[in-house]
Design an enzyme around this catalytic site. Sequence first.
Site, PDB file in Angstrom:
ATOM      1  N   HIS A 178       0.967  -1.409  -0.087  1.00 26.53           N
ATOM      2  CA  HIS A 178       0.153  -0.374   0.137  1.00 26.53           C
ATOM      3  C   HIS A 178       0.729   1.329   0.000  1.00 26.53           C
ATOM      4  CE1 HIS A 178      -3.841  -1.692   0.176  1.00 26.53           C
ATOM      5  NE2 HIS A 178      -3.500  -2.566   1.361  1.00 26.53           N
ATOM      6  N   ASP A 220      -0.920  -5.086   5.719  1.00 26.87           N
ATOM      7  CA  ASP A 220      -1.865  -5.940   5.822  1.00 26.87           C
ATOM      8  C   ASP A 220      -1.537  -6.070   4.326  1.00 26.87           C
ATOM      9  OD1 ASP A 220      -2.336  -2.658   5.426  1.00 26.87           O
ATOM     10  OD2 ASP A 220      -4.103  -3.978   4.624  1.00 26.87           O
ATOM     11  N   GLU A 221      -1.694  -7.154   3.177  1.00 27.00           N
ATOM     12  CA  GLU A 221      -2.043  -7.441   2.173  1.00 27.00           C
ATOM     13  C   GLU A 221      -0.339  -7.743   1.211  1.00 27.00           C
ATOM     14  OE1 GLU A 221      -6.401  -6.675   0.939  1.00 27.00           O
ATOM     15  OE2 GLU A 221      -5.316  -4.897   0.667  1.00 27.00           O
ATOM     16  N   VAL A 222       0.136  -8.302   1.785  1.00 26.17           N
ATOM     17  CA  VAL A 222       1.786  -7.717   1.131  1.00 26.17           C
ATOM     18  C   VAL A 222       1.860  -8.523  -0.209  1.00 26.17           C
ATOM     19  CG1 VAL A 222       4.327  -7.372   1.122  1.00 26.17           C
ATOM     20  CG2 VAL A 222       2.925  -7.108   3.244  1.00 26.17           C
TER      21      VAL A 222
END
Lengths: 544, 544
Positions: A278, A338-340
Amino acid sequence: QYLTKSVIFGTMEVKTSSNSVRFDKQRCSFIVLIMFFSLPAVNAVWPMPQLISSSTDRYPLSPRQFIFQYASGSSAKSGCSVIDSAFKRYFPLIFVDYLKKTEKHMYRTFSMQPMLNVYASIHLSFPFSVVDKLSVSSGQASLRAKTVWGALRGLESFSQLVYQDDFGQYFVNKTEIDDFPRFKFRGLLLDTSRHYLPLPAILKTLDAMSYNKFNVFHWHIVDDPSFPYQSSTFPGLSSKGAFHPSTHVYSQTDVSRVISHARLRGIRVLPEFDSPGHTQSWGKGQPGLLTSCYKGSVPSGTFGPVNPAMSSSYQFISRLFKEVASVFPDPYIHLGGDEVDFTCWKSNPEVRGFMQKMGFGTDYTKLESYYMENIINLTKTLNKTSIVWQDVFDNHEKVKETVLHIWKGSPAQIQQELSDITLAGYRVILSAPWYINHIAYGQDWTTYYNVQPLNFTGSEQQKSLVIGGEVCMWGEYVDATNLSPRLWPRASAAAERLWSDEKTTSSVTDAFPRLTDFRCRLLRRGIQAEPLFVGHCRHEYEGI
Amino acid sequence: QYLTKSVIFGTMEVKTSSNSVRFDKQRCSFIVLIMFFSLPAVNAVWPMPQLISSSTDRYPLSPRQFIFQYASGSSAKSGCSVIDSAFKRYFPLIFVDYLKKTEKHMYRTFSMQPMLNVYASIHLSFPFSVVDKLSVSSGQASLRAKTVWGALRGLESFSQLVYQDDFGQYFVNKTEIDDFPRFKFRGLLLDTSRHYLPLPAILKTLDAMSYNKFNVFHWHIVDDPSFPYQSSTFPGLSSKGAFHPSTHVYSQTDVSRVISHARLRGIRVLPEFDSPGHTQSWGKGQPGLLTSCYKGSVPSGTFGPVNPAMSSSYQFISRLFKEVASVFPDPYIHLGGDEVDFTCWKSNPEVRGFMQKMGFGTDYTKLESYYMENIINLTKTLNKTSIVWQDVFDNHEKVKETVLHIWKGSPAQIQQELSDITLAGYRVILSAPWYINHIAYGQDWTTYYNVQPLNFTGSEQQKSLVIGGEVCMWGEYVDATNLSPRLWPRASAAAERLWSDEKTTSSVTDAFPRLTDFRCRLLRRGIQAEPLFVGHCRHEYEGI
């Protein structure tokens, strides 16, 4: 009830032969009946206090004579900025018509009997009291709170007890309230990266949060699409990473203003600088920070997460966080995590070399853990506690003393996650059921209301690790044009779940008229709160 | 393209060594590239004109020198209220910064080269021309329209051709437009019964409708929950049936204002007084109008649809519609006729007796037909044409000369209904795919955009009976707090489908950047239009 009203207004009957006035009077008495029966004073505070008892005895309030004052035994005294400014703020919130010149005349016409004064006094001399008390009885209201923040909540409750009758006269019923929040952490997330939110939209949201007794503004200030935070250490981050370097940024002054506006309303500002994923917008102003993705043996020109193989990355984060830690006084920083996506890391020969060197094999979660542990430790050296999204726990990183933030999963998965995280001894914040950016046709507030945060398998000790919950308003489809009506009163449903006793607030049917009423109060205070269902408010929103 | 820009602004380069200004200039040139490539001038008008050709030749516009004028051969001349007021309205819509004092200075600083004047001239002397023409070429724009309404649409297109560069300078590109609407009826329904919409919300919606080239405001003014229309013949209807007899009503003055505001923007106002169902609020001010429902042999105290067995019902409707016909100048009246529940009629002995007398047996659709035929005939005597919801056709009532309005069914059912209704020779309006009050997470505008109104089995003659479509914003969950962001730009998707050629506007992908751009233009004009997706507008909404 109508008899009581007749006695009180015995001298105020308006006799006339006009039809329209007759209709008007009939409607008025009808509305009074609604107030007394459908919306009894006992339920007039949102979120519902822990204990409230009230009677139909009511006292008229005169906006000309009403004063707030510090009680003589209060440890907080005049000069306490939080309470002083709350006194000033709550006067027009309680006497909502009084400052409008056109309606002043009314009091002269109808206020025939002498009024009682109500003094709200704040005692701050009870540090050991667990419960804050608000008591309204003949001629006086008294508020006893152990902290200034509790006093703010009490003032909010008091303001909601006051109502106007059909003649515009203000009243408050005899009431006793003992109150405290169920959860310590009652948050709301705004995302200012996917769309920029102008400052007035943020400040207005803070106002509405305080009416709902939310106490944490989670500022998801930057993300892939834009970097509006104007860093003094790295001005290039916003001048290159914001949607516009001048109009779509938060200057240091803006940030201070948000923090101070929030503080005066008893709201902490929790900043999030989400990494290593992100971070696309970070890369524009900080060349070399992001991982260069490869197509075969050549860079593809696109970029992935922060490059965890470069020491320069940690040096950059360290300097940035040092600034963030001093700009945001809150003891917590949200680190994201998050969400790597590992695709880009896998493609980059430098990162692959680092994996080998570190002995991580091909397990990129180890690389992610390495990165997160580094920045968690770095945050610790700044005397701040870290909050991270659940992914960090799910990937088995060592995250002691860190707070986990649950954002995804089916109801069953969420319960399992709550069990697992608390069993491992971590504190946890629940957001997954409150992704309020997701909209659906109809009364979806009931879903948010019906959440049972402690309904999972675990010991009392485990349950005590659930420090609260947070409503998330992600910004894919939201900016200042639709923020308020999407937030309110839908977020109010979560607010009551986080503040109130679950047993006394278990019925959606009971909550509906109360929330309908509270929504009208929000409108009256200038919050563009949307309707729950067919109906009307006495004062509609006209600020179109 | 950047070269062109350099030539034009050859004398205006701002040289400086400051970093932040350098970043600024880089971003500026980037934004210019977006304007030239992603948002080419050829696509700058929403809804898409039938034919548009434009070049990159552009002319600067000076707000100080720009004038609208009637062309010398024009049949409409100064004194034509519709065009005169449009000239006044469109000036600040075109030169959106000019009236803001703070930005005036800009023109002095940057306007170094002499500007060309552009005159928009309106010819109204071509009654036989099928196509309205807008031509912008060196120094002059000319608009040829066969009606004043066409001229309004042309002015709207012209206003959308004008853009500002990064220095605030106004430009218009050399452009030729031939335009006409695909469908004659391009409607939008607002429901002022389930929630009352204050007048400013309605007027603002009319403004936005004109920007989208909608031309019918379908005013679903009354329904079960409330009767806000203040009838001069039957004042009791609103004094007893409105949410509040004074604050939640539309006076005759309010209605006139809506009609006149709409007319000046080329919008018809189609009133709907839905009966015999959806009339609960009518009963409050008109005792005896509704059917008294029975429980066994005694009245239950509840009421059903209008009582079709009583001649007094038709006398009442006749007097009410006589007023409505004179208040609303539109040649059409919408009579509703949807969702009639027969339960109450069946329970009422009087109605059962009437069924027997009329020889209807137990077929209550015959009773419904009898009622509808009566009020359609009654409407005819008032020299108005009726529009009714599809239920009236579905129940096989005789409805000659009536327009049918499709509101329900699956896509397949809707196609069948279109076939059936047009085969029977009726004209039809399509609303079923455009129930825009239904919301869903994500980009649901694409669904509204992808509707193909003529995609059904039928002859060319049948297709020509589809006179248009209408977006419906029912009011269960909508009032002035959320009306604008829910309408715009979602309704804009339907607006283009109803105006433009289906072939040139078949791609959602092509429409996305254009609609994104148009949404920013709506914001700039004060319409609280929500975002389509992640991104920003140069001027964000701040009116929170």
